[in-house]
Scaffold this motif. Sequence first.
Motif, PDB file in Angstrom:
ATOM      1  N   HIS A   1       0.865  -1.183   0.000  1.00  0.00           N
ATOM      2  CA  HIS A   1       0.000   0.000   0.000  1.00  0.00           C
ATOM      3  C   HIS A   1       0.905   1.237   0.000  1.00  0.00           C
ATOM      4  O   HIS A   1       0.820   2.078   0.887  1.00  0.00           O
ATOM      5  N   ASP A   2       1.785   1.321  -1.005  1.00  0.00           N
ATOM      6  CA  ASP A   2       2.793   2.380  -0.981  1.00  0.00           C
ATOM      7  C   ASP A   2       2.231   3.761  -1.256  1.00  0.00           C
ATOM      8  O   ASP A   2       2.978   4.752  -1.268  1.00  0.00           O
ATOM      9  N   ASP A   3       0.931   3.871  -1.508  1.00  0.00           N
ATOM     10  CA  ASP A   3       0.313   5.183  -1.617  1.00  0.00           C
ATOM     11  C   ASP A   3      -0.081   5.733  -0.242  1.00  0.00           C
ATOM     12  O   ASP A   3      -0.639   6.830  -0.151  1.00  0.00           O
ATOM     13  N   TYR A   4       0.233   4.955   0.818  1.00  0.00           N
ATOM     14  CA  TYR A   4       0.044   5.407   2.197  1.00  0.00           C
ATOM     15  C   TYR A   4       1.347   5.169   2.982  1.00  0.00           C
ATOM     16  O   TYR A   4       2.090   4.220   2.692  1.00  0.00           O
ATOM     17  N   HIS A   5       1.563   6.016   3.955  1.00  0.00           N
ATOM     18  CA  HIS A   5       2.775   5.924   4.773  1.00  0.00           C
ATOM     19  C   HIS A   5       2.417   5.736   6.249  1.00  0.00           C
ATOM     20  O   HIS A   5       1.310   6.082   6.685  1.00  0.00           O
ATOM     21  N   MET A   6       3.375   5.221   6.973  1.00  0.00           N
ATOM     22  CA  MET A   6       3.343   5.280   8.435  1.00  0.00           C
ATOM     23  C   MET A   6       4.352   6.344   8.851  1.00  0.00           C
ATOM     24  O   MET A   6       5.450   6.423   8.297  1.00  0.00           O
ATOM     25  N   MET A   7       3.965   7.213   9.816  1.00  0.00           N
ATOM     26  CA  MET A   7       4.804   8.345  10.219  1.00  0.00           C
ATOM     27  C   MET A   7       4.978   8.349  11.732  1.00  0.00           C
ATOM     28  O   MET A   7       4.135   7.826  12.474  1.00  0.00           O
ATOM     29  N   ALA A   8       6.103   8.941  12.158  1.00  0.00           N
ATOM     30  CA  ALA A   8       6.378   9.083  13.594  1.00  0.00           C
ATOM     31  C   ALA A   8       6.862  10.489  13.876  1.00  0.00           C
ATOM     32  O   ALA A   8       7.726  11.016  13.165  1.00  0.00           O
ATOM     33  N   PHE A   9       6.304  11.108  14.934  1.00  0.00           N
ATOM     34  CA  PHE A   9       6.733  12.427  15.400  1.00  0.00           C
ATOM     35  C   PHE A   9       7.514  12.235  16.704  1.00  0.00           C
ATOM     36  O   PHE A   9       6.972  11.684  17.672  1.00  0.00           O
ATOM     37  N   GLN A  10       8.781  12.655  16.705  1.00  0.00           N
ATOM     38  CA  GLN A  10       9.618  12.492  17.898  1.00  0.00           C
ATOM     39  C   GLN A  10       9.363  13.662  18.855  1.00  0.00           C
ATOM     40  O   GLN A  10       9.809  14.775  18.627  1.00  0.00           O
ATOM     41  N   LEU A  11       8.693  13.372  19.973  1.00  0.00           N
ATOM     42  CA  LEU A  11       8.293  14.410  20.925  1.00  0.00           C
ATOM     43  C   LEU A  11       9.282  14.571  22.077  1.00  0.00           C
ATOM     44  O   LEU A  11       9.142  15.495  22.878  1.00  0.00           O
ATOM     45  N   GLY A  12      10.267  13.683  22.175  1.00  0.00           N
ATOM     46  CA  GLY A  12      11.252  13.738  23.262  1.00  0.00           C
ATOM     47  C   GLY A  12      12.617  13.322  22.759  1.00  0.00           C
ATOM     48  O   GLY A  12      12.836  13.162  21.553  1.00  0.00           O
ATOM     49  N   PRO A  13      13.566  13.071  23.697  1.00  0.00           N
ATOM     50  CA  PRO A  13      14.948  12.781  23.281  1.00  0.00           C
ATOM     51  C   PRO A  13      15.198  11.346  22.832  1.00  0.00           C
ATOM     52  O   PRO A  13      16.216  11.076  22.210  1.00  0.00           O
ATOM     53  N   THR A  14      14.294  10.403  23.113  1.00  0.00           N
ATOM     54  CA  THR A  14      14.551   8.998  22.782  1.00  0.00           C
ATOM     55  C   THR A  14      13.480   8.454  21.846  1.00  0.00           C
ATOM     56  O   THR A  14      12.444   9.093  21.585  1.00  0.00           O
ATOM     57  N   GLU A  15      13.728   7.230  21.347  1.00  0.00           N
ATOM     58  CA  GLU A  15      12.763   6.599  20.447  1.00  0.00           C
ATOM     59  C   GLU A  15      11.449   6.286  21.147  1.00  0.00           C
ATOM     60  O   GLU A  15      10.402   6.161  20.504  1.00  0.00           O
ATOM     61  N   ALA A  16      11.490   6.157  22.461  1.00  0.00           N
ATOM     62  CA  ALA A  16      10.262   5.872  23.206  1.00  0.00           C
ATOM     63  C   ALA A  16       9.262   7.010  23.101  1.00  0.00           C
ATOM     64  O   ALA A  16       8.072   6.835  23.397  1.00  0.00           O
TER      65      ALA A  16
END
Length: 322
Positions: A280-295
Amino acid sequence: MVFGSSGSCQGYSSRLGPKRLIVSFPDSPRAGDLYTIIMASQDEVEELGMEADGQTEKLSCVEDGDRNSQASQDSGSAQPESDGAVSNGGDAESEKELVEFKIIWNKNKYDVKLPLDSTGASLKQKIHTLTGLPPAMQKVMFKGLLPEDKTLREIKVTNGAKVMVVGSTINDVLAVTTPKETVQQEVKEEETKKEPLCRQKQHRKVLDKGKPEDVMPSLKGVQERLPTTPISGMYNKSGGKVRLTFKLEQDQLWIGTKERTEKIPMGSIKNVLSEPIEEHDDYHMMAFQLGPTEASYYWVYWVPVQYVDAIKDTVLGKWQYF
């Protein structure tokens, strides 16, 4: 004729017999002895008197020389005592000016004794002697970074103080450099071999639910500006519905769920990640980094591809104007 204490002599004669000369040496070791010399003529008396005068002058010169020599010896023997007193005083003063403290470097401790008037540069040379750490590679700390032009007295180093040293020797640096480069290369290779995010277990449990029915349509191969309305119909990492609203006038990103809406300043977002979803490459998964670590990543799934670049540019500083 009689020799007095000053070396002079007196003579007398008798008309009835030979002349006599009485010689006395009152200042000589034979003082008190009396010698009588019988003379046959006046000429002999005068000649003997002259010789006696010369002998007395010679004795007087010898005695004067002995006195001067003795005085010189006495003066010379007194001089070393004076020098010794000054030297001892200096040693005592020097001991008072020394300070004993500890150098701590690389979990090692070194006892150091230096004059209080030694500079920070001198201390670095001492550290170099003890540890092999070049002065240029030393960071010496005592109540802050140690200044090289200040003395130990000026920075108030006291007995028992601890001076911290940070730094690596040239051999340590050379020993670490090659393995570090190797590790970095291994990390890059590992990242290359790393499986896509959408295959990882934590993401599969959301993606396996399938594409949401109310997700916004995607336009593959097209880049659009952010819409004035929320981007909705997406999932978060717990599988709940989420929408994204970009408040450009307030410099905020609103992340809304059924329960609440979080208003996040865009300047506090450290990074934005994205990756196409397999099949489904016409859609993405995204992440917003809100702090200093991956958590601190806030994951959003099924973002329409036409908005991905606009979202990154807006959050990371490339503003979109309408």
